[in-house]
Design a protein around this motif. Sequence first.
Motif, PDB file in Angstrom:
ATOM      1  N   THR A   1       0.785  -1.054   0.092  1.00  0.00           N
ATOM      2  CA  THR A   1      -0.120   0.070   0.035  1.00  0.00           C
ATOM      3  C   THR A   1       0.853   1.027   0.068  1.00  0.00           C
ATOM      4  O   THR A   1       0.475   2.332  -0.698  1.00  0.00           O
TER       5      THR A   1
ATOM      6  N   THR B   1     -10.821   5.302  12.925  1.00  0.00           N
ATOM      7  CA  THR B   1     -10.757   4.035  12.363  1.00  0.00           C
ATOM      8  C   THR B   1     -11.968   3.462  11.870  1.00  0.00           C
ATOM      9  O   THR B   1     -13.009   4.076  12.456  1.00  0.00           O
TER      10      THR B   1
ATOM     11  N   LYS C   1     -13.441   4.127   8.983  1.00  0.00           N
ATOM     12  CA  LYS C   1     -13.785   4.941   8.125  1.00  0.00           C
ATOM     13  C   LYS C   1     -12.577   5.230   6.752  1.00  0.00           C
ATOM     14  O   LYS C   1     -11.417   5.018   7.284  1.00  0.00           O
ATOM     15  N   ASP C   2     -12.991   5.439   5.804  1.00  0.00           N
ATOM     16  CA  ASP C   2     -12.145   5.926   4.683  1.00  0.00           C
ATOM     17  C   ASP C   2     -12.325   7.410   4.269  1.00  0.00           C
ATOM     18  O   ASP C   2     -13.575   7.780   4.193  1.00  0.00           O
TER      19      ASP C   2
ATOM     20  N   ILE D   1      -6.334   9.179  -0.860  1.00  0.00           N
ATOM     21  CA  ILE D   1      -7.194   8.218  -0.121  1.00  0.00           C
ATOM     22  C   ILE D   1      -6.617   7.937   1.238  1.00  0.00           C
ATOM     23  O   ILE D   1      -5.439   7.025   0.935  1.00  0.00           O
TER      24      ILE D   1
ATOM     25  N   ARG E   1      -7.296   4.902   3.906  1.00  0.00           N
ATOM     26  CA  ARG E   1      -8.010   4.028   4.468  1.00  0.00           C
ATOM     27  C   ARG E   1      -7.407   2.999   5.613  1.00  0.00           C
ATOM     28  O   ARG E   1      -6.072   2.966   5.676  1.00  0.00           O
ATOM     29  N   ASP E   2      -8.046   2.776   6.765  1.00  0.00           N
ATOM     30  CA  ASP E   2      -7.321   2.340   7.909  1.00  0.00           C
ATOM     31  C   ASP E   2      -6.241   3.223   8.372  1.00  0.00           C
ATOM     32  O   ASP E   2      -5.244   2.689   8.877  1.00  0.00           O
ATOM     33  N   ASN E   3      -6.679   4.541   8.456  1.00  0.00           N
ATOM     34  CA  ASN E   3      -5.396   5.352   8.810  1.00  0.00           C
ATOM     35  C   ASN E   3      -3.976   5.368   8.265  1.00  0.00           C
ATOM     36  O   ASN E   3      -3.297   5.926   8.668  1.00  0.00           O
TER      37      ASN E   3
ATOM     38  N   THR F   1      -3.378   5.340   1.023  1.00  0.00           N
ATOM     39  CA  THR F   1      -3.502   4.390   0.180  1.00  0.00           C
ATOM     40  C   THR F   1      -3.086   4.473  -1.256  1.00  0.00           C
ATOM     41  O   THR F   1      -2.657   3.734  -1.956  1.00  0.00           O
TER      42      THR F   1
ATOM     43  N   ARG G   1     -14.992   6.313  -3.457  1.00  0.00           N
ATOM     44  CA  ARG G   1     -15.244   5.015  -2.630  1.00  0.00           C
ATOM     45  C   ARG G   1     -14.726   5.111  -1.277  1.00  0.00           C
ATOM     46  O   ARG G   1     -13.923   4.343  -0.726  1.00  0.00           O
ATOM     47  N   VAL G   2     -15.189   6.390  -0.535  1.00  0.00           N
ATOM     48  CA  VAL G   2     -15.072   6.618   0.554  1.00  0.00           C
ATOM     49  C   VAL G   2     -15.986   7.224   1.511  1.00  0.00           C
ATOM     50  O   VAL G   2     -16.914   7.379   0.954  1.00  0.00           O
ATOM     51  N   ASP G   3     -15.734   7.361   2.657  1.00  0.00           N
ATOM     52  CA  ASP G   3     -17.055   7.649   3.503  1.00  0.00           C
ATOM     53  C   ASP G   3     -17.137   9.120   3.628  1.00  0.00           C
ATOM     54  O   ASP G   3     -18.399   9.499   3.952  1.00  0.00           O
TER      55      ASP G   3
END
Length: 167
Positions: free
Chosen positions: A16, A75, A77-78, A128, A130-132, A135, A154-156
């Motif tokens: 990543t 955590t 959330k994206d 972007i 993801r998981d803190n 990516t 594709r994120v929150d």
Amino acid sequence: MVLLKYVVYLQSKTKTMIHFKQRLEERILNNTELTISVEGSNYQYNKVGTMKVTDLFKKMVSDKVNQIENTNFRTGKDFGVLVSQMGITPNLVKFDNEEIKRAVTGKTLVASVNTNNGESNGNQLYCIVRDNKITTFCLVKSYTCFNNLADKLRVDAIIKNIKKYKK
């Protein structure tokens, strides 16, 4: 078994990180100029000229990316995090010719970056998360509407100002 899971986790984390750094370098840091385009029909991009990528801009992008990397995100959330507006204005673009310059007056100019790893087009830069962890790094068009942008990436949630982000 626990050790194997940890090794797989580290490999995934490294991939990543490599992907993100590679995209950042391909799209901004390794360039001295970018192709500038306008979007035509069916998401076709037509080259109209080029724009210099200054060392000052690269430093600003790197500094903001470092700030994003050092942010403790919620955590589970994206996030799509705005790094920068690119500030692509006609006075900064070296147009291919005067006819093209006149033809694109009033149209939104975007950077178009094509590499072996794909294409990215836009006038804003986003990370972007993801998981803190960051990516990937991409260009986004400013005219992608705000609510639809989260779906597109594709994120929150979208974060426009990292300084105002509260966990």
